[in-house]
Scaffold this motif. Structure first.
Motif, PDB file in Angstrom:
ATOM      1  N   UNK A 126      32.572  67.155  47.749  1.00  0.00           N
ATOM      2  CA  UNK A 126      32.337  68.689  47.734  1.00  0.00           C
ATOM      3  C   UNK A 126      30.935  68.815  48.086  1.00  0.00           C
ATOM      4  N   UNK A 127      30.396  70.308  48.332  1.00  0.00           N
ATOM      5  CA  UNK A 127      29.136  70.663  48.542  1.00  0.00           C
ATOM      6  C   UNK A 127      28.157  69.912  47.492  1.00  0.00           C
ATOM      7  N   UNK A 128      28.891  69.754  46.055  1.00  0.00           N
ATOM      8  CA  UNK A 128      28.040  69.593  44.984  1.00  0.00           C
ATOM      9  C   UNK A 128      27.946  67.980  44.912  1.00  0.00           C
ATOM     10  N   UNK A 129      28.920  67.086  45.628  1.00  0.00           N
ATOM     11  CA  UNK A 129      28.755  65.645  45.326  1.00  0.00           C
ATOM     12  C   UNK A 129      28.255  64.704  46.410  1.00  0.00           C
ATOM     13  N   UNK A 130      28.158  65.736  47.506  1.00  0.00           N
ATOM     14  CA  UNK A 130      27.640  64.927  48.881  1.00  0.00           C
ATOM     15  C   UNK A 130      26.250  64.337  48.639  1.00  0.00           C
ATOM     16  N   UNK A 176      35.225  52.845  52.805  1.00  0.00           N
ATOM     17  CA  UNK A 176      33.976  53.290  52.287  1.00  0.00           C
ATOM     18  C   UNK A 176      33.902  54.868  51.569  1.00  0.00           C
ATOM     19  N   UNK A 177      34.153  54.650  50.292  1.00  0.00           N
ATOM     20  CA  UNK A 177      34.374  55.979  49.659  1.00  0.00           C
ATOM     21  C   UNK A 177      33.432  55.995  48.588  1.00  0.00           C
ATOM     22  N   UNK A 178      32.685  57.239  48.228  1.00  0.00           N
ATOM     23  CA  UNK A 178      31.729  57.375  47.674  1.00  0.00           C
ATOM     24  C   UNK A 178      32.251  57.387  46.081  1.00  0.00           C
ATOM     25  N   UNK A 179      31.221  57.236  45.122  1.00  0.00           N
ATOM     26  CA  UNK A 179      31.931  57.306  43.627  1.00  0.00           C
ATOM     27  C   UNK A 179      32.611  58.665  43.278  1.00  0.00           C
ATOM     28  N   UNK A 180      31.849  59.619  43.687  1.00  0.00           N
ATOM     29  CA  UNK A 180      32.373  61.086  43.325  1.00  0.00           C
ATOM     30  C   UNK A 180      33.833  61.152  43.993  1.00  0.00           C
ATOM     31  N   UNK A 181      33.999  60.660  45.307  1.00  0.00           N
ATOM     32  CA  UNK A 181      35.420  61.013  46.174  1.00  0.00           C
ATOM     33  C   UNK A 181      36.167  60.124  45.234  1.00  0.00           C
ATOM     34  N   UNK A 182      35.768  58.707  45.013  1.00  0.00           N
ATOM     35  CA  UNK A 182      36.949  57.965  44.226  1.00  0.00           C
ATOM     36  C   UNK A 182      37.318  58.549  42.881  1.00  0.00           C
ATOM     37  N   UNK A 183      36.596  59.230  42.300  1.00  0.00           N
ATOM     38  CA  UNK A 183      36.712  60.014  41.256  1.00  0.00           C
ATOM     39  C   UNK A 183      37.730  61.178  41.539  1.00  0.00           C
ATOM     40  N   UNK A 184      37.327  61.978  42.704  1.00  0.00           N
ATOM     41  CA  UNK A 184      38.340  63.152  42.913  1.00  0.00           C
ATOM     42  C   UNK A 184      39.573  62.625  43.277  1.00  0.00           C
ATOM     43  N   UNK A 185      39.706  61.678  44.026  1.00  0.00           N
ATOM     44  CA  UNK A 185      41.110  60.944  44.485  1.00  0.00           C
ATOM     45  C   UNK A 185      41.840  60.637  43.235  1.00  0.00           C
ATOM     46  N   UNK A 186      41.295  59.947  42.193  1.00  0.00           N
ATOM     47  CA  UNK A 186      41.985  59.321  41.089  1.00  0.00           C
ATOM     48  C   UNK A 186      42.386  60.693  40.270  1.00  0.00           C
ATOM     49  N   UNK A 187      41.375  61.551  40.110  1.00  0.00           N
ATOM     50  CA  UNK A 187      41.662  62.966  39.443  1.00  0.00           C
ATOM     51  C   UNK A 187      43.033  63.636  39.905  1.00  0.00           C
ATOM     52  N   UNK A 188      42.953  63.965  41.025  1.00  0.00           N
ATOM     53  CA  UNK A 188      44.008  64.683  41.725  1.00  0.00           C
ATOM     54  C   UNK A 188      45.364  63.783  42.093  1.00  0.00           C
ATOM     55  N   UNK A 189      45.301  62.509  41.904  1.00  0.00           N
ATOM     56  CA  UNK A 189      46.444  61.645  42.222  1.00  0.00           C
ATOM     57  C   UNK A 189      46.700  61.343  43.560  1.00  0.00           C
ATOM     58  N   UNK A 190      45.839  61.531  44.578  1.00  0.00           N
ATOM     59  CA  UNK A 190      46.197  61.637  45.906  1.00  0.00           C
ATOM     60  C   UNK A 190      46.524  60.191  46.284  1.00  0.00           C
ATOM     61  N   UNK A 191      47.565  60.205  47.286  1.00  0.00           N
ATOM     62  CA  UNK A 191      48.075  59.035  47.737  1.00  0.00           C
ATOM     63  C   UNK A 191      46.970  58.407  48.749  1.00  0.00           C
ATOM     64  N   UNK A 192      46.619  57.192  48.436  1.00  0.00           N
ATOM     65  CA  UNK A 192      45.764  56.465  49.270  1.00  0.00           C
ATOM     66  C   UNK A 192      46.282  55.009  49.579  1.00  0.00           C
ATOM     67  N   UNK A 193      45.914  54.772  51.063  1.00  0.00           N
ATOM     68  CA  UNK A 193      46.333  53.248  51.457  1.00  0.00           C
ATOM     69  C   UNK A 193      44.869  52.936  52.047  1.00  0.00           C
ATOM     70  N   UNK A 194      44.284  52.156  51.093  1.00  0.00           N
ATOM     71  CA  UNK A 194      42.787  51.616  51.699  1.00  0.00           C
ATOM     72  C   UNK A 194      43.322  50.246  52.450  1.00  0.00           C
ATOM     73  N   UNK A 195      42.026  49.966  53.015  1.00  0.00           N
ATOM     74  CA  UNK A 195      42.458  48.662  53.935  1.00  0.00           C
ATOM     75  C   UNK A 195      42.775  47.541  53.165  1.00  0.00           C
ATOM     76  N   UNK A 196      42.646  47.551  51.851  1.00  0.00           N
ATOM     77  CA  UNK A 196      43.359  46.326  50.827  1.00  0.00           C
ATOM     78  C   UNK A 196      44.763  46.534  50.898  1.00  0.00           C
ATOM     79  N   UNK A 197      45.293  47.859  50.841  1.00  0.00           N
ATOM     80  CA  UNK A 197      46.706  48.024  50.836  1.00  0.00           C
ATOM     81  C   UNK A 197      47.173  47.742  52.285  1.00  0.00           C
TER      82      UNK A 197
END
Ligand SMILES: CN[C@](CCCC[B-](O)(O)O)(CCN1CCCCC1)C(=O)O
Ligand SMILES: [Mn+2]
Ligand SMILES: [Mn+2]
Ligand SMILES: [Mn+2]
Length: 312
Positions: A126-130, A176-197
Motif C-alpha cells: 500500500x502507499x503506507x507499506x511501500x 520476492x515479497x516484502x514482509x508487509x505484502x506477505x502479511x497482507x496476503x495472509x490476512x486476506x487469504x489470497x491464493x498464491x503459488x510461489x516458486x516453491x509451489x
C-alpha cells in the motif's frame, strides 16, 4: 479470437528509464503478424500519449503519483473501449503500475472478473507499506475492495474505485515479497503459488488448481457464470536467464516452458478476456541478445494467450 492492442509507453511507476520502450520493441518483434498467422484478428489501437507532469512532487515516499494517476485514467478508458469493441485486450507496458488502469477499464466493461497475476512480486504494497515509493510495487492494493481503507485518495486518482475481490485473485511465480505484502496476503487469504509451489506441484497442477479455485467461487457467488479472466503478466516472473531485460529481475524464476504453459492453459479455458504484458525494459539488457530473448519471450507468452500451441 480477436485481439485489441493498446501500447502504454509509461515508466513513472518505477525509477528505471527504458521500460517505456517496451511496446515498440514488442511490436517490432512481429506481434501483430504472428497473431494473424494464428488466425487471430488484430486491431492495434496504437500507443497512448501521456502528458509530462511538470509539478509532480513526491508525496512522502510515493513517487510520480499525479503522473501514474493520470496515465491510468487514460488507460482505463482505452481498455474499456477495446473491450466494448469485442476484443480480448492486450496491454503492452510500460511498468506494472499500469495494471491499475488496465484492470479498472476491463472491469468497467465486463463487471466482476478474476485476476491471474504472474510475477516474481506480489505488487500489493500500500502507499503506507511501500519501501521504495514505486507504484509498480503497489497496483494490487489500489484495486482490491478489501484494502480500500488502506489506500488514501491520491491526486489524479479520484476516478479510481476498487473493482476486484481478494478471493478472485491468484498469484503465480512469487519469490520476492516484502514482509508487509506477505502479511497482507495472509490476512486476506489470497491464493498464491510461489516458486516453491511451482517446484512442488509442477506448473500443470498449479494451473489446474488455479482454474478450480477461480471457478469454485462462482457456485457461491450470485454470479453463476464463470468470471472473465484478466491475466497480468510481469515479464520478471520468467527467470532472468531467459528474460533479463527488466527492471527488477529475481533469480529462480519460471522457465520459458512454464511461462508459456501458463498462457496455453489459460487460453484453453476460453475465459481469457484481457492480458497485460509489462516490465520489458530494453535498457536493462546487457547485450542485444538479452533484449532479443526478453522481447521474444514476451511475444511467445502473448501468442500462447491466443491459441499458439507448441505441437504446431
Ligand atoms: C517487492 N517490492 C518491491 C519491488 C516491486 C516490483 C514491482 B514489479 O512490477 O516489478 O513487480 C521491492 C522492494 N524491495 C526493494 C529492495 C529492498 C527491499 C524492498 C517494491 O518496490 O515494492
Ligand atoms: Mn509486477
Ligand atoms: Mn515483478
Ligand atoms: Mn518492475
Amino acid at each position: 479470437r480477436s485481439a485489441g492492442i493498446v501500447g502504454a509507453p509509461f515508466c513513472k511507476g518505477q525509477s528505471r528509464g527504458g521500460v517505456e520502450d517496451g511496446p515498440e520493441r514488442i511490436r517490432a518483434a512481429g506481434l501483430q503478424r504472428r497473431l494473424q498467422q494464428l488466425g487471430c484478428a488484430v486491431k492495434d489501437y496504437g500507443n497512448l500519449t501521456f502528458e509530462d507532469m511538470s509539478l509532480d512532487e513526491p508525496m512522502g515516499l510515493l513517487k510520480s503519483v499525479r503522473a501514474v494517476g493520470a496515465a491510468n485514467q487514460k488507460l482505463s478508458e482505452a481498455v474499456r473501449a477495446v473491450k466494448e469493441d469485442g476484443h480480448t485486450a492486450v496491454m503492452l507496458g510500460g511498468d506494472h503500475s499500469l495494471a491499475i488502469g488496465s484492470i479498472h477499464g476491463h472491469s468497467a466493461a465486463v463487471g466482476e472478473l478474476s485476476v491471474v497475476w504472474v510475477d516474481a512480486h506480489a505488487d500489493i504494497n500500500t502507499p503506507l507499506t511501500t519501501y521504495t515509493g514505486n507504484i509498480h510495487g503497489q497496483p494490487v492494493s489500489y484495486l482490491l475492495h478489501e484494502l480500500r481503507s488502506k489506500v488514501p485518495v491520491l491526486p489524479n486518482f479520484s476516478w479510481l474505485k476498487p473493482c476486484v475481490s481478494a478471493a478472485d485473485v491468484v498469484f503465480i511465480g512469487l519469490r520476492d515479497v516484502d514482509p508487509a505484502e506477505h502479511y497482507i496476503l495472509k490476512m486476506l487469504g489470497v491464493k498464491t503459488f510461489s516458486m516453491s509451489e511451482v517446484d512442488q506441484l509442477g506448473v500443470a497442477r498449479v494451473m489446474e488448481e488455479t482454474c478450480d479455485y477461480l471457478s469454485a467461487r462462482c457456485f457461491v457467488s450470485l454470479n453463476r457464470g464463470k468470471k472473465p479472466i484478466h491475466l497480468s503478466y510481469d515479464i520478471d516472473a520468467i527467470d532472468p536467464s531467459v528474460a533479463p531485460a527488466t527492471g527488477t529481475p529475481v533469480v529462480g524464476g519460471l522457465t520459458y516452458r512454464e511461462g508459456v504453459y501458463i498462457t496455453e492453459h489459460l487460453c484453453q479455458t476460453g475465459l481469457l478476456s484481457a492480458v497485460d504484458l509489462v516490465e520489458v525494459n530494453p535498457l536493462r539488457g546487457q547485450t542485444e541478445e538479452d533484449v532479443r530473448s526478453t522481447v521474444s519471450t514476451a511475444v511467445d507468452l502473448l501468442l500462447g494467450c491466443f491459441g499458439r500451441v507448441r505441437e504446431g
